[in-house]
Design an enzyme around this catalytic site. Structure first.
Site, PDB file in Angstrom:
ATOM      1  N   ASN A  48       0.840  -1.203   0.000  1.00 59.43           N
ATOM      2  CA  ASN A  48       0.000   0.000   0.000  1.00 59.43           C
ATOM      3  C   ASN A  48       0.874   1.251   0.000  1.00 59.43           C
ATOM      4  O   ASN A  48       1.959   1.280   0.596  1.00 59.43           O
ATOM      5  CB  ASN A  48      -1.023   0.001   1.137  1.00 59.43           C
ATOM      6  N   ILE A  49       0.383   2.262  -0.700  1.00 60.53           N
ATOM      7  CA  ILE A  49       1.129   3.506  -0.885  1.00 60.53           C
ATOM      8  C   ILE A  49       0.188   4.662  -0.547  1.00 60.53           C
ATOM      9  O   ILE A  49      -0.766   4.915  -1.291  1.00 60.53           O
ATOM     10  CB  ILE A  49       1.628   3.630  -2.351  1.00 60.53           C
ATOM     11  N   GLU A  50       0.441   5.296   0.596  1.00 63.77           N
ATOM     12  CA  GLU A  50      -0.471   6.356   1.037  1.00 63.77           C
ATOM     13  C   GLU A  50      -0.037   7.719   0.512  1.00 63.77           C
ATOM     14  O   GLU A  50       1.036   7.861  -0.086  1.00 63.77           O
ATOM     15  CB  GLU A  50      -0.555   6.337   2.570  1.00 63.77           C
ATOM     16  N   CYS A  59      -4.105   0.721  -2.497  1.00 69.20           N
ATOM     17  CA  CYS A  59      -3.994  -0.501  -1.707  1.00 69.20           C
ATOM     18  C   CYS A  59      -2.946  -1.449  -2.304  1.00 69.20           C
ATOM     19  O   CYS A  59      -2.645  -1.378  -3.498  1.00 69.20           O
ATOM     20  CB  CYS A  59      -5.328  -1.237  -1.672  1.00 69.20           C
ATOM     21  N   GLU A  61      -3.181  -4.623  -2.959  1.00 74.04           N
ATOM     22  CA  GLU A  61      -3.733  -5.516  -3.989  1.00 74.04           C
ATOM     23  C   GLU A  61      -3.741  -4.834  -5.350  1.00 74.04           C
ATOM     24  O   GLU A  61      -3.348  -5.410  -6.362  1.00 74.04           O
ATOM     25  CB  GLU A  61      -5.165  -5.934  -3.633  1.00 74.04           C
ATOM     26  N   CYS A  96     -10.360  -4.518   0.492  1.00 68.87           N
ATOM     27  CA  CYS A  96     -11.459  -3.542   0.517  1.00 68.87           C
ATOM     28  C   CYS A  96     -12.354  -3.750  -0.709  1.00 68.87           C
ATOM     29  O   CYS A  96     -12.003  -4.475  -1.645  1.00 68.87           O
ATOM     30  CB  CYS A  96     -10.911  -2.117   0.546  1.00 68.87           C
ATOM     31  N   CYS A  99     -10.805  -2.958  -4.169  1.00 72.41           N
ATOM     32  CA  CYS A  99      -9.862  -3.989  -4.644  1.00 72.41           C
ATOM     33  C   CYS A  99     -10.614  -5.228  -5.134  1.00 72.41           C
ATOM     34  O   CYS A  99     -10.225  -5.843  -6.126  1.00 72.41           O
ATOM     35  CB  CYS A  99      -8.879  -4.349  -3.538  1.00 72.41           C
TER      36      CYS A  99
HETATM   37  N1  THU Z   1      -5.352  -1.208   2.581  1.00 75.51           N
HETATM   38  C1  THU Z   1      -4.843  -2.057   1.630  1.00 75.51           C
HETATM   39  O1  THU Z   1      -3.696  -1.909   1.193  1.00 75.51           O
HETATM   40  N2  THU Z   1      -5.627  -3.053   1.167  1.00 75.51           N
HETATM   41  C2  THU Z   1      -6.927  -3.241   1.535  1.00 75.51           C
HETATM   42  O2  THU Z   1      -7.635  -3.997   0.888  1.00 75.51           O
HETATM   43  C3  THU Z   1      -7.437  -2.563   2.719  1.00 75.51           C
HETATM   44  C4  THU Z   1      -6.696  -1.328   3.119  1.00 75.51           C
HETATM   45  C5  THU Z   1      -4.524  -0.121   3.059  1.00 75.51           C
HETATM   46  C6  THU Z   1      -4.992   1.244   2.636  1.00 75.51           C
HETATM   47  C7  THU Z   1      -4.355   2.120   3.691  1.00 75.51           C
HETATM   48  O3  THU Z   1      -3.027   2.422   3.285  1.00 75.51           O
HETATM   49  C8  THU Z   1      -4.284   1.242   4.925  1.00 75.51           C
HETATM   50  O4  THU Z   1      -4.489  -0.086   4.472  1.00 75.51           O
HETATM   51  C9  THU Z   1      -5.320   1.582   5.976  1.00 75.51           C
HETATM   52  O5  THU Z   1      -6.587   1.639   5.403  1.00 75.51           O
END
Ligand code: THU
Length: 144
Positions: A48-50, A59, A61, A96, A99
């Site tokens: 995941n890359i915020e 996300c 995935e 989520c 995804c």
């Molecule tokens: N996140 C994912 O990478 N995959 C998911 O399916 C659920 C959420 C990440 C997004 C965010 O960076 C962190 O988890 C918290 O929501």
């Protein structure tokens, strides 16, 4: 077609766990790693890359899927997802809704496997259909 045996599952779990090291999560500190097994046997990692703007965050995935699709690979067998606060695998990190919808675009809901893991000995395997019942996909629009 790659066989999803115990060895392959463990390999995907290891890769997904490894990918958590690359998560860019200065806001949530929730690391997610993914390992996407393509039909040709290649495994694509994702993290995941915020973003400070929150909305542009991606996300793990989707990172894995977009890496593969951007290289011309569009057939997939399975994805393993792991995640936890500060990389601690206390529970499953389920994909989520967004995804799941991206998976629906490229994967057969009856056969594509989603491996949720919280360690090498603790995992469960679901089909995409189980996690996204009655999904709307390319077939709904007469494509494929
Ligand atoms: N996140 C994912 O990478 N995959 C998911 O399916 C659920 C959420 C990440 C997004 C965010 O960076 C962190 O988890 C918290 O929501």
């Amino acid at each position: 077609m790659e066989k999803l045996d115990q060895k392959k599952i463990e390999e995907l779990i290891d890769k997904a766990v490894e990918m958590m090291d690359y998560s860019y999560v200065p806001y949530s500190h929730f690391h997610v790693g993914a390992a996407l097994l393509a039909g040709n046997g290649t495994v694509y990692g994702g993290c995941n890359i915020e973003n400070a703007g929150y909305t542009p965050s991606n996300c793990a995935e989707r990172t894995a899927f977009f890496k593969a699709v951007s290289e011309g690979v569009t057939e997939f067998e399975a994805i393993c997802v792991v995640g936890g606060m500060n990389k601690e695998l206390t529970d499953y990190a389920a994909p989520c809704g967004v995804c799941r919808q991206v998976m629906m675009e490229f994967c057969d809901p009856d056969t594509f496997r989603i491996i949720l893991a919280a360690g090498r000995e603790r995992y469960e395997v679901f089909t995409l259909k189980e996690l996204l019942p009655m999904g709307f996909g390319p077939k709904s629009l007469g494509v494929r």
